[in-house]
Design a protein around this motif. Structure first.
Motif, PDB file in Angstrom:
ATOM      1  N   UNK A 224       0.826  -1.206   0.000  1.00 25.69           N
ATOM      2  CA  UNK A 224       0.000   0.000   0.000  1.00 25.69           C
ATOM      3  C   UNK A 224       0.863   1.260   0.000  1.00 25.69           C
ATOM      4  N   UNK A 225       1.960   1.241   0.723  1.00 23.98           N
ATOM      5  CA  UNK A 225       2.874   2.400   0.700  1.00 23.98           C
ATOM      6  C   UNK A 225       3.412   2.637  -0.707  1.00 23.98           C
ATOM      7  N   UNK A 226       3.775   1.556  -1.375  1.00 25.91           N
ATOM      8  CA  UNK A 226       4.266   1.673  -2.749  1.00 25.91           C
ATOM      9  C   UNK A 226       3.177   2.206  -3.669  1.00 25.91           C
ATOM     10  N   UNK A 227       1.994   1.643  -3.537  1.00 27.09           N
ATOM     11  CA  UNK A 227       0.847   2.054  -4.357  1.00 27.09           C
ATOM     12  C   UNK A 227       0.544   3.538  -4.169  1.00 27.09           C
ATOM     13  N   UNK A 228       0.611   4.010  -2.942  1.00 26.39           N
ATOM     14  CA  UNK A 228       0.244   5.396  -2.625  1.00 26.39           C
ATOM     15  C   UNK A 228       1.197   6.415  -3.245  1.00 26.39           C
ATOM     16  N   UNK A 229       2.364   5.962  -3.709  1.00 20.63           N
ATOM     17  CA  UNK A 229       3.318   6.872  -4.319  1.00 20.63           C
ATOM     18  C   UNK A 229       3.278   6.868  -5.835  1.00 20.63           C
ATOM     19  N   UNK A 230       2.348   6.077  -6.425  1.00 18.32           N
ATOM     20  CA  UNK A 230       2.303   5.951  -7.876  1.00 18.32           C
ATOM     21  C   UNK A 230       1.278   6.909  -8.505  1.00 18.32           C
ATOM     22  N   UNK A 231       1.556   7.275  -9.751  1.00 19.39           N
ATOM     23  CA  UNK A 231       0.632   8.131 -10.504  1.00 19.39           C
ATOM     24  C   UNK A 231      -0.580   7.352 -11.002  1.00 19.39           C
ATOM     25  N   UNK A 232      -0.383   6.040 -11.241  1.00 14.70           N
ATOM     26  CA  UNK A 232      -1.449   5.251 -11.867  1.00 14.70           C
ATOM     27  C   UNK A 232      -1.265   3.777 -11.544  1.00 14.70           C
ATOM     28  N   UNK A 233      -2.388   3.100 -11.318  1.00 17.28           N
ATOM     29  CA  UNK A 233      -2.435   1.644 -11.235  1.00 17.28           C
ATOM     30  C   UNK A 233      -3.230   1.127 -12.429  1.00 17.28           C
ATOM     31  N   UNK A 234      -2.741   0.055 -13.057  1.00 17.77           N
ATOM     32  CA  UNK A 234      -3.492  -0.669 -14.084  1.00 17.77           C
ATOM     33  C   UNK A 234      -3.617  -2.106 -13.592  1.00 17.77           C
ATOM     34  N   UNK A 235      -4.828  -2.632 -13.522  1.00 16.12           N
ATOM     35  CA  UNK A 235      -5.024  -3.914 -12.831  1.00 16.12           C
ATOM     36  C   UNK A 235      -6.225  -4.704 -13.331  1.00 16.12           C
ATOM     37  N   UNK A 236      -6.162  -6.009 -13.101  1.00 18.74           N
ATOM     38  CA  UNK A 236      -7.319  -6.874 -13.289  1.00 18.74           C
ATOM     39  C   UNK A 236      -7.808  -7.453 -11.975  1.00 18.74           C
ATOM     40  N   UNK A 237      -7.322  -6.916 -10.861  1.00 23.03           N
ATOM     41  CA  UNK A 237      -7.635  -7.450  -9.531  1.00 23.03           C
ATOM     42  C   UNK A 237      -8.574  -6.525  -8.758  1.00 23.03           C
ATOM     43  N   UNK A 238      -9.605  -7.128  -8.186  1.00 26.69           N
ATOM     44  CA  UNK A 238     -10.589  -6.404  -7.383  1.00 26.69           C
ATOM     45  C   UNK A 238      -9.921  -5.664  -6.229  1.00 26.69           C
ATOM     46  N   UNK A 239      -9.070  -6.344  -5.489  1.00 29.37           N
ATOM     47  CA  UNK A 239      -8.495  -5.710  -4.309  1.00 29.37           C
ATOM     48  C   UNK A 239      -7.462  -4.647  -4.654  1.00 29.37           C
ATOM     49  N   UNK A 240      -6.854  -4.728  -5.818  1.00 28.17           N
ATOM     50  CA  UNK A 240      -5.989  -3.627  -6.247  1.00 28.17           C
ATOM     51  C   UNK A 240      -6.806  -2.364  -6.418  1.00 28.17           C
ATOM     52  N   UNK A 241      -8.009  -2.503  -6.985  1.00 32.78           N
ATOM     53  CA  UNK A 241      -8.911  -1.354  -7.126  1.00 32.78           C
ATOM     54  C   UNK A 241      -9.275  -0.800  -5.753  1.00 32.78           C
ATOM     55  N   UNK A 242      -9.629  -1.675  -4.815  1.00 33.44           N
ATOM     56  CA  UNK A 242     -10.041  -1.201  -3.484  1.00 33.44           C
ATOM     57  C   UNK A 242      -8.899  -0.497  -2.764  1.00 33.44           C
ATOM     58  N   UNK A 243      -7.688  -1.030  -2.861  1.00 40.31           N
ATOM     59  CA  UNK A 243      -6.561  -0.392  -2.195  1.00 40.31           C
ATOM     60  C   UNK A 243      -6.168   0.914  -2.881  1.00 40.31           C
ATOM     61  N   UNK A 244      -6.480   1.032  -4.161  1.00 44.40           N
ATOM     62  CA  UNK A 244      -6.313   2.322  -4.844  1.00 44.40           C
ATOM     63  C   UNK A 244      -7.322   3.335  -4.324  1.00 44.40           C
ATOM     64  N   UNK A 245      -8.549   2.881  -4.107  1.00 42.54           N
ATOM     65  CA  UNK A 245      -9.567   3.759  -3.528  1.00 42.54           C
ATOM     66  C   UNK A 245      -9.129   4.200  -2.128  1.00 42.54           C
TER      67      UNK A 245
END
Length: 327
Positions: A224-245
């Motif tokens: 999540x720390x890594x994700x929070x520093x990114x400009x964009x996530x591209x994913x096919x995973x439900x929980x990747x979307x939720x953690x982006x939210x």
């Protein structure tokens, strides 16, 4: 202190999202003075072990419906988990289904659902599906939103790509990550051999795959720390979307094995504009869009903040209700 038997501990898979879900589930129960009598791991049939489980004498039963309550005709795992509710009823224990997305059930599965004392689904499409079968359910967004969000990054940089439950889509996402010079991450980490061996030895000693103490098998906080520093996530995973939210990280999603991603996007954003098909993934148009950036609009950020607030309120109410089911 009250005790609970928890079925479908998905975190044993090592999946980041499942670790987040179980972290929330166990910690919210502990805040209400409820501890696990046992946690039954994902993917294993519990029914040969009923005598062993009954020795723990839990006050209540919770089924984590995450990723499981669909296509009951083809999926034994679905049927096994739904069988928990009639069993709990026969034992005089309240049974609660939480964190579920529900669709494509046969008549016997629908009937088994009626034995749950409460049903909480993750999105509105599942509630509508149950309403068509005259089954009441409440919406509580996915429990992964209950973990702590890291401090927002001052500047975001780079693209992160996560995989998919579908092998072909996962390969397409990997190919996209190579073209976009992006970081590719598998959401589900294979556990080290030593950890798997220890788990097998413990099962043999205990005479049951169940555990009595929850422990994380993956470092979701680091992800999540890594994700929070990114400009964009591209994913096919439900929980990747939720953690982006959770982290206000802009995302583009591909469909999964049910309509759970589409349903969450409708509930959170009232829009499917952040959903693309696998065929779009490697198009020059999409690659150009990702290079320019696909930030959230101010309206999207406001909608996501509201979604998180409502999730927190409904999550608290759900766990209060569960705690009050046993005096």
């Amino acid at each position: 202190m009250k005790t609970v038997g928890i079925f479908n501990d998905t975190s044993t898979s090592g999946h980041f999202g499942c670790t987040a879900v179980m972290n929330t589930l166990v910690s919210e129960l502990e805040r209400r003075q409820i501890k696990p009598a046992y946690l039954w791991p994902v993917g294993l049939d519990w029914q040969p072990y009923t005598a062993k489980l009954e020795q723990a004498e839990p006050d209540m039963i919770i089924v984590n419906g995450e990723g499981t309550i669909h296509h009951s005709t083809e999926r034994k795992r679905t049927r096994d988990l739904l069988a928990v509710a009639p069993y709990a009823k026969s034992q005089g224990k309240p049974a609660h289904l939480v964190n579920a997305s529900i669709t494509a059930l046969d008549a016997s599965a629908i009937e088994a659902l009626r034995a749950f004392d409460t049903i909480h689904v993750r999105e509105s499409e599942s509630r509508q599906y149950l309403a068509e079968h005259k089954i009441e359910a409440q919406i509580v967004p996915d429990l992964s939103l209950g973990i702590s969000a890291p401090k927002p990054a001052e500047t975001r940089d780079g693209i992160i790509v996560t995989d998919s439950v579908y092998r072909d889509t996962a390969q397409g996402l990997k190919n996209f990550s190579d073209l976009a010079n992006a970081n590719f991450v598998k959401m589900k980490k294979r556990l080290p051999f030593q950890a798997r061996l220890i788990s097998k030895i413990q099962r043999n000693i205990q005479g049951s795959p169940a555990s009595t103490k929850w422990r994380p098998r993956s470092d979701v906080e680091a992800f999540v720390r890594d994700l929070a520093g990114k400009e964009l996530l591209v994913t096919g995973r439900f929980h990747s979307v939720l953690l982006s939210i959770l982290t206000d990280t802009p995302f583009i999603a591909l469909p999964s094995n049910t309509r759970k991603i589409e349903a969450v996007l409708h509930d959170a954003l009232i829009s499917g504009s952040r959903l693309i098909s696998p065929n779009d993934l490697l198009s020059q148009k999409f690659l150009a869009e990702t290079r320019r950036g696909i930030p959230f609009t101010s309206d999207e950020l406001e909608a996501l903040a509201s979604y998180r607030t409502n999730a927190k309120i409904s999550r608290s109410a759900m766990f209060d209700l569960i705690a009050d089911s046993v005096l």
